[in-house]
Motif scaffolding. Structure first.
Motif, PDB file in Angstrom:
ATOM      1  N   TYR A  62     -14.705  61.539  -9.326  1.00  0.00           N
ATOM      2  CA  TYR A  62     -15.517  60.402  -9.207  1.00  0.00           C
ATOM      3  C   TYR A  62     -15.658  60.720  -7.976  1.00  0.00           C
ATOM      4  CZ  TYR A  62     -12.261  57.643 -12.541  1.00  0.00           C
ATOM      5  OH  TYR A  62     -11.245  57.327 -13.777  1.00  0.00           O
ATOM      6  N   GLY A  63     -17.792  60.485  -7.754  1.00  0.00           N
ATOM      7  CA  GLY A  63     -18.271  60.711  -6.908  1.00  0.00           C
ATOM      8  C   GLY A  63     -18.602  60.321  -6.023  1.00  0.00           C
ATOM      9  N   MET A  64     -19.242  58.768  -6.862  1.00  0.00           N
ATOM     10  CA  MET A  64     -19.373  57.690  -6.240  1.00  0.00           C
ATOM     11  C   MET A  64     -18.635  56.555  -5.364  1.00  0.00           C
ATOM     12  SD  MET A  64     -21.121  54.194  -7.600  1.00  0.00           S
ATOM     13  CE  MET A  64     -23.428  55.082  -6.956  1.00  0.00           C
ATOM     14  N   ASN A 109     -20.846  66.627 -14.997  1.00  0.00           N
ATOM     15  CA  ASN A 109     -18.965  67.287 -15.108  1.00  0.00           C
ATOM     16  C   ASN A 109     -19.260  67.708 -13.680  1.00  0.00           C
ATOM     17  OD1 ASN A 109     -16.340  67.235 -14.732  1.00  0.00           O
ATOM     18  ND2 ASN A 109     -16.501  68.096 -16.674  1.00  0.00           N
ATOM     19  N   ASN A 110     -19.312  66.559 -12.435  1.00  0.00           N
ATOM     20  CA  ASN A 110     -18.300  67.384 -11.555  1.00  0.00           C
ATOM     21  C   ASN A 110     -16.947  67.460 -10.819  1.00  0.00           C
ATOM     22  OD1 ASN A 110     -18.363  64.208 -10.730  1.00  0.00           O
ATOM     23  ND2 ASN A 110     -19.469  64.427  -9.123  1.00  0.00           N
ATOM     24  N   TYR A 111     -15.832  67.176 -11.871  1.00  0.00           N
ATOM     25  CA  TYR A 111     -14.547  67.199 -11.639  1.00  0.00           C
ATOM     26  C   TYR A 111     -13.788  66.025 -11.470  1.00  0.00           C
ATOM     27  CZ  TYR A 111     -15.645  71.627 -13.934  1.00  0.00           C
ATOM     28  OH  TYR A 111     -15.048  72.801 -15.216  1.00  0.00           O
ATOM     29  N   GLY A 132     -22.171  55.456 -11.207  1.00  0.00           N
ATOM     30  CA  GLY A 132     -21.362  56.712 -10.782  1.00  0.00           C
ATOM     31  C   GLY A 132     -22.544  56.743  -9.791  1.00  0.00           C
ATOM     32  N   CYS A 133     -22.734  58.378  -9.052  1.00  0.00           N
ATOM     33  CA  CYS A 133     -24.131  58.746  -9.181  1.00  0.00           C
ATOM     34  C   CYS A 133     -24.040  59.759  -9.876  1.00  0.00           C
ATOM     35  CB  CYS A 133     -23.561  60.413  -7.614  1.00  0.00           C
ATOM     36  SG  CYS A 133     -22.050  59.500  -6.970  1.00  0.00           S
ATOM     37  N   SER A 134     -23.995  60.184 -10.800  1.00  0.00           N
ATOM     38  CA  SER A 134     -24.952  60.716 -12.163  1.00  0.00           C
ATOM     39  C   SER A 134     -25.658  59.513 -12.829  1.00  0.00           C
ATOM     40  CB  SER A 134     -23.458  61.134 -13.071  1.00  0.00           C
ATOM     41  OG  SER A 134     -22.058  61.090 -12.962  1.00  0.00           O
ATOM     42  N   ILE A 160     -30.827  59.058  -3.152  1.00  0.00           N
ATOM     43  CA  ILE A 160     -29.965  58.936  -2.388  1.00  0.00           C
ATOM     44  C   ILE A 160     -28.222  59.720  -2.864  1.00  0.00           C
ATOM     45  CG2 ILE A 160     -29.540  56.015  -3.302  1.00  0.00           C
ATOM     46  CD1 ILE A 160     -27.119  56.837  -5.653  1.00  0.00           C
ATOM     47  N   TRP A 161     -28.538  60.911  -4.012  1.00  0.00           N
ATOM     48  CA  TRP A 161     -27.183  61.748  -3.679  1.00  0.00           C
ATOM     49  C   TRP A 161     -27.215  62.717  -2.465  1.00  0.00           C
ATOM     50  CZ3 TRP A 161     -30.627  63.094  -9.107  1.00  0.00           C
ATOM     51  CH2 TRP A 161     -29.768  62.256  -9.785  1.00  0.00           C
ATOM     52  N   CYS A 162     -26.552  62.973  -2.648  1.00  0.00           N
ATOM     53  CA  CYS A 162     -25.904  63.638  -1.120  1.00  0.00           C
ATOM     54  C   CYS A 162     -26.814  65.364  -1.262  1.00  0.00           C
ATOM     55  CB  CYS A 162     -25.189  64.396  -1.206  1.00  0.00           C
ATOM     56  SG  CYS A 162     -23.420  63.592  -0.967  1.00  0.00           S
ATOM     57  N   PRO A 163     -27.085  65.568   0.336  1.00  0.00           N
ATOM     58  CA  PRO A 163     -27.965  67.341  -0.136  1.00  0.00           C
ATOM     59  C   PRO A 163     -27.496  68.066  -0.882  1.00  0.00           C
ATOM     60  CG  PRO A 163     -27.476  66.183   2.544  1.00  0.00           C
ATOM     61  CD  PRO A 163     -27.206  65.743   1.066  1.00  0.00           C
ATOM     62  N   GLY A 164     -27.260  68.743  -1.490  1.00  0.00           N
ATOM     63  CA  GLY A 164     -27.342  69.905  -1.839  1.00  0.00           C
ATOM     64  C   GLY A 164     -26.021  68.903  -3.544  1.00  0.00           C
ATOM     65  N   CYS A 165     -26.083  67.860  -3.592  1.00  0.00           N
ATOM     66  CA  CYS A 165     -25.361  67.262  -5.091  1.00  0.00           C
ATOM     67  C   CYS A 165     -26.806  67.894  -6.205  1.00  0.00           C
ATOM     68  CB  CYS A 165     -25.542  65.653  -5.021  1.00  0.00           C
ATOM     69  SG  CYS A 165     -25.158  65.365  -6.592  1.00  0.00           S
ATOM     70  N   GLY A 166     -25.282  68.659  -7.452  1.00  0.00           N
ATOM     71  CA  GLY A 166     -25.977  68.866  -8.635  1.00  0.00           C
ATOM     72  C   GLY A 166     -26.941  68.431  -9.506  1.00  0.00           C
ATOM     73  N   GLN A 169     -22.525  70.460  -8.811  1.00  0.00           N
ATOM     74  CA  GLN A 169     -20.887  70.414  -8.045  1.00  0.00           C
ATOM     75  C   GLN A 169     -21.327  69.415  -7.562  1.00  0.00           C
ATOM     76  OE1 GLN A 169     -24.197  72.497  -8.334  1.00  0.00           O
ATOM     77  NE2 GLN A 169     -25.383  72.193  -6.032  1.00  0.00           N
ATOM     78  N   CYS A 170     -20.061  68.504  -7.466  1.00  0.00           N
ATOM     79  CA  CYS A 170     -20.028  67.684  -6.094  1.00  0.00           C
ATOM     80  C   CYS A 170     -20.105  67.642  -4.545  1.00  0.00           C
ATOM     81  CB  CYS A 170     -19.208  66.095  -6.322  1.00  0.00           C
ATOM     82  SG  CYS A 170     -19.019  64.989  -5.033  1.00  0.00           S
ATOM     83  N   PRO A 171     -20.386  68.728  -3.280  1.00  0.00           N
ATOM     84  CA  PRO A 171     -20.111  69.708  -2.870  1.00  0.00           C
ATOM     85  C   PRO A 171     -19.363  68.336  -1.415  1.00  0.00           C
ATOM     86  CG  PRO A 171     -22.612  68.668  -2.512  1.00  0.00           C
ATOM     87  CD  PRO A 171     -21.638  68.110  -3.959  1.00  0.00           C
ATOM     88  N   THR A 172     -19.650  67.020  -1.362  1.00  0.00           N
ATOM     89  CA  THR A 172     -18.996  66.426  -0.544  1.00  0.00           C
ATOM     90  C   THR A 172     -17.686  65.938  -0.649  1.00  0.00           C
ATOM     91  OG1 THR A 172     -20.828  64.867  -0.374  1.00  0.00           O
ATOM     92  CG2 THR A 172     -19.508  63.304  -0.177  1.00  0.00           C
ATOM     93  N   TYR A 173     -17.256  65.498  -2.026  1.00  0.00           N
ATOM     94  CA  TYR A 173     -15.185  65.333  -1.815  1.00  0.00           C
ATOM     95  C   TYR A 173     -14.843  66.515  -3.446  1.00  0.00           C
ATOM     96  CZ  TYR A 173     -17.146  61.190  -1.203  1.00  0.00           C
ATOM     97  OH  TYR A 173     -17.451  59.582  -0.306  1.00  0.00           O
ATOM     98  N   TYR A 174     -15.193  66.849  -4.010  1.00  0.00           N
ATOM     99  CA  TYR A 174     -14.770  67.702  -5.224  1.00  0.00           C
ATOM    100  C   TYR A 174     -14.810  68.976  -3.962  1.00  0.00           C
ATOM    101  CZ  TYR A 174     -12.346  70.676  -8.311  1.00  0.00           C
ATOM    102  OH  TYR A 174     -11.174  71.063  -8.840  1.00  0.00           O
TER     103      TYR A 174
HETATM  104  S1  SF4 Z   1     -20.564  62.184  -3.650  1.00  0.00           S
HETATM  105 FE1  SF4 Z   1     -20.718  64.084  -4.645  1.00  0.00          FE
HETATM  106  S2  SF4 Z   1     -21.505  63.150  -7.036  1.00  0.00           S
HETATM  107 FE2  SF4 Z   1     -22.028  61.769  -5.348  1.00  0.00          FE
HETATM  108  S3  SF4 Z   1     -24.486  62.308  -4.344  1.00  0.00           S
HETATM  109 FE3  SF4 Z   1     -22.493  63.289  -3.540  1.00  0.00          FE
HETATM  110  S4  SF4 Z   1     -22.612  65.168  -3.815  1.00  0.00           S
HETATM  111 FE4  SF4 Z   1     -23.492  64.084  -5.664  1.00  0.00          FE
END
Ligand code: SF4
Ligand SMILES: Cc1ncc(C[n+]2csc(CCOP(=O)(O)OP(=O)(O)O)c2C)c(N)n1
Ligand code: SF4
Ligand code: SF4
Lengths: 70, 264
Positions: B123-125, B119-121, B49-51, B14-20, B198-203
């Motif tokens: 709260y991604g989810m 650790n993406n610094y 959480g996403c992780s 379910i993770w975003c494209p390029g999520c670490g 990395q959390c490219p979507t937010y951080y």
């Molecule tokens: S919100 Fe951030 S941590 Fe969550 S899946 Fe998307 S990129 Fe990954």
């Protein structure tokens, strides 16, 4: 004399999210983003099997194996 | 990496494209494979959480618990069956905010589990809020003008609380990460690996860190090997984060027990 090794790249289109990470980490320009922002394999013959792309693909979408023809 | 460690039918994730997270999960599976662990004796435990979605994509037994509560559940599993290799996958929020108390007390007790913090610094989810690991001045949903707080240094926090193995790595450095995960898993006692993802979507977006690929590759510039950092001045290390092994000592448990006996 050691022959140049060749590699086969398997790309799982169904899992790939076109994030561009493989394009960025491959030093041999094997991949490119196409005009529709989709990942494309453009220079498979230049692959040196370093596994940078497979190890960094977040979606388990790449497998690179050496081709051995005995 | 062994594909039978994955639940292929659950992919794509379910993770975003390029999520670490996927890169970190792959490194963990690689570590488990290289150690030759019996998959039936590995248990992955996570919070929310996403992780924390990561264990569900693996073929190991796993428990997806409540937000922040992975460590107490993992502790219970380890106590019930010490033969199991129990690994927690958690986020920076899950482990240091709501689950922060569990983290320090498991470290204090030197519970023989391995905690891998993706650790993406932020709260991604839930949309990119600040966590206790968000660097000062960073933009997040809850710190729109920049984070006024200082973050925890997770390595020092775990070490101070009594963890007997502590390392930090980043997903760009896959071999470094796999090596430290292997040492953490085989270490007897509480071990933690702060794993920068990395959390490219937010951080990334909020802090103009570029796209996923740029965030990943830039780890080369701001993560510095401990051995290299030791030769640098504090000025040269400004804005850098040091990776490597920070604590690797014998267990507190038996040592403390024998001291008590001697004193009695
Ligand atoms: S919100 Fe951030 S941590 Fe969550 S899946 Fe998307 S990129 Fe990954
Ligand atoms: C008890 C409880 N409080 C709050 C939430 C909402 N919540 C879900 S995930 C999350 C934070 C996740 O952040 P982190 O642990 O850093 O993981 P990430 O999503 O970044 O991987 C929060 C606050 C919840 N699910 N349960
Ligand atoms: S890194 Fe993986 S998911 Fe990203 S574009 Fe390449 S193959 Fe697709
Ligand atoms: S294995 Fe190395 S050279 Fe081959 S495609 Fe992947 S990154 Fe490029």
């Amino acid at each position: 004399m050691a022959e140049k090794k060749t590699y086969k790249i398997a790309h799982n289109r169904k899992w790939c999210k076109n994030c561009g990470i493989c394009v960025a980490v491959c030093s041999k320009h094997v991949y490119e983003m196409d005009s529709n922002d989709r990942q494309a394999i453009v220079n498979p013959q230049d692959c040196i099997g370093c596994q940078m792309c497979t190890e960094h693909c977040p979606d388990f979408a790449l497998i690179v194996v050496e081709v051995r023809d005995e | 990496m062994r594909s039978d460690f994955l639940r292929l039918e659950r992919l794509p994730d379910i993770w975003c494209p390029g999520c670490g997270n996927g890169v970190a999960l792959r490194a963990l599976l690689e570590a488990i494979e290289q150690l030759g662990l019996d998959p039936d004796k590995v248990v992955l435990v996570s919070g929310i959480g996403c992780s924390s979605r990561a264990p569900a994509y693996t073929a190991f037994d796993n428990v997806h618990t409540l937000h922040g509560r992975a460590i107490p559940v993992a502790t219970g599993i380890k106590l019930a069956n010490p033969k199991l290799t129990v690994i927690v996958i958690t986020g920076d929020g899950d482990s240091s905010a709501i689950g922060g108390n569990h983290l320090i007390h498991a470290a204090r007790r030197d519970v023989d589990i391995t905690v891998v913090v993706f650790n993406n610094y932020n709260y991604g989810m839930t949309g990119g809020q600040a966590s206790p690991l968000t660097p000062s001045s960073s933009i997040t949903t809850t710190t729109p003008s920049g984070n006024l707080d200082r973050p925890f240094d997770l390595v020092n926090l775990a070490a101070g609380a009594g963890a007997t193995y502590v390392a930090r790595s980043g997903i760009y450095f896959t071999k470094h990460l796999v090596d430290h995960l292997k040492k953490a898993i085989t270490h007897e006692g509480f071990s933690l690996v702060d794993t920068i993802v990395q959390c490219p979507t937010y951080y990334g977006r909020f802090n103009k860190r570029g796209d996923a690929a740029q965030m990943l590759v830039s780890q080369k510039d701001w993560l510095v090997l401990k051995s290299v950092a030791e030769k640098k001045t504090p000025e040269q290390l400004a804005g850098k984060v040091i990776i490597g092994e920070f604590v690797n000592i014998g267990r507190h448990g038996p040592a403390a027990a024998s001291t008590m006996k001697e004193q009695a």
